[in-house]
Design a protein around this motif. Structure first.
Motif, PDB file in Angstrom:
ATOM      1  N   TYR A  99       0.826  -1.212   0.000  1.00 49.09           N
ATOM      2  CA  TYR A  99       0.000   0.000   0.000  1.00 49.09           C
ATOM      3  C   TYR A  99       0.861   1.263   0.000  1.00 49.09           C
ATOM      4  O   TYR A  99       0.589   2.213  -0.728  1.00 49.09           O
ATOM      5  CB  TYR A  99      -0.924   0.040   1.219  1.00 49.09           C
ATOM      6  CG  TYR A  99      -2.050  -0.961   1.191  1.00 49.09           C
ATOM      7  CD1 TYR A  99      -2.714  -1.293   0.024  1.00 49.09           C
ATOM      8  CD2 TYR A  99      -2.470  -1.567   2.363  1.00 49.09           C
ATOM      9  CE1 TYR A  99      -3.746  -2.202   0.012  1.00 49.09           C
ATOM     10  CE2 TYR A  99      -3.514  -2.483   2.368  1.00 49.09           C
ATOM     11  CZ  TYR A  99      -4.142  -2.795   1.190  1.00 49.09           C
ATOM     12  OH  TYR A  99      -5.164  -3.697   1.193  1.00 49.09           O
ATOM     13  N   ASN A 100       1.900   1.287   0.815  1.00 47.60           N
ATOM     14  CA  ASN A 100       2.674   2.512   1.003  1.00 47.60           C
ATOM     15  C   ASN A 100       3.734   2.743  -0.065  1.00 47.60           C
ATOM     16  O   ASN A 100       4.016   3.892  -0.416  1.00 47.60           O
ATOM     17  CB  ASN A 100       3.340   2.506   2.382  1.00 47.60           C
ATOM     18  CG  ASN A 100       2.314   2.559   3.493  1.00 47.60           C
ATOM     19  OD1 ASN A 100       1.251   3.134   3.340  1.00 47.60           O
ATOM     20  ND2 ASN A 100       2.627   1.938   4.615  1.00 47.60           N
ATOM     21  N   LYS A 101       4.349   1.692  -0.580  1.00 41.89           N
ATOM     22  CA  LYS A 101       5.471   1.864  -1.504  1.00 41.89           C
ATOM     23  C   LYS A 101       5.190   1.353  -2.911  1.00 41.89           C
ATOM     24  O   LYS A 101       6.048   1.459  -3.778  1.00 41.89           O
ATOM     25  CB  LYS A 101       6.707   1.159  -0.948  1.00 41.89           C
ATOM     26  CG  LYS A 101       7.151   1.752   0.367  1.00 41.89           C
ATOM     27  CD  LYS A 101       8.351   1.041   0.910  1.00 41.89           C
ATOM     28  CE  LYS A 101       8.718   1.631   2.263  1.00 41.89           C
ATOM     29  NZ  LYS A 101       9.799   0.924   2.912  1.00 41.89           N
ATOM     30  N   GLY A 102       4.015   0.788  -3.135  1.00 43.21           N
ATOM     31  CA  GLY A 102       3.703   0.239  -4.445  1.00 43.21           C
ATOM     32  C   GLY A 102       2.973   1.243  -5.315  1.00 43.21           C
ATOM     33  O   GLY A 102       2.785   2.404  -4.950  1.00 43.21           O
ATOM     34  N   ILE A 103       2.579   0.786  -6.479  1.00 39.01           N
ATOM     35  CA  ILE A 103       1.785   1.616  -7.386  1.00 39.01           C
ATOM     36  C   ILE A 103       0.380   1.044  -7.459  1.00 39.01           C
ATOM     37  O   ILE A 103       0.156  -0.131  -7.160  1.00 39.01           O
ATOM     38  CB  ILE A 103       2.425   1.701  -8.790  1.00 39.01           C
ATOM     39  CG1 ILE A 103       2.560   0.319  -9.415  1.00 39.01           C
ATOM     40  CG2 ILE A 103       3.760   2.382  -8.736  1.00 39.01           C
ATOM     41  CD1 ILE A 103       2.984   0.349 -10.861  1.00 39.01           C
TER      42      ILE A 103
END
Length: 116
Positions: A17-21
């Motif tokens: 959630y935080n570092k993905g696209i």
């Protein structure tokens, strides 16, 4: 679907959630991130707003079956998380499959372009 192909831990969900696209369409949202493994892993999230447990599990089972049968849509070495949107329980299986295929194609294209 095998357990090794599922995202199971909360910290893995948070990383995606935080570092993905992400990409979305009318029925679902897909998040993805490189997982440094040689396998593709899937996670499925259905909110309590969708209804009681029977309805949520019905949606989750559809997600799992579509991703299991069409495993070739997704790239190895990535985590994929699907989030259901309101109204997804009212569409047919084939429409859901087409919607998922469209998102998988678009996100794969975007990932190869950005080399994430």
């Amino acid at each position: 679907m095998q357990k090794k192909c599922l995202v199971r831990k909360n910290r893995d969900y948070c990383k995606v959630y935080n570092k993905g696209i992400s990409l979305a369409n009318r029925h679902m949202v897909i998040f993805t991130r490189k997982n440094n493994l040689n396998i593709k892993r899937f996670g499925f999230s259905v909110s309590k707003k969708m209804g009681k447990a029977v309805r949520r599990n019905f949606i989750r089972r559809r997600f799992k079956e579509i991703s299991r049968l069409n495993n070739n849509w997704f790239l190895n070495g990535y985590d994929y998380i699907f989030i259901a949107r309101k109204g997804i329980d009212e569409i047919s299986y084939k429409s859901l499959e087409n919607s998922m295929e469209n998102l998988a194609y678009r996100i794969s294209k975007q990932m190869t372009r950005k080399n994430l």
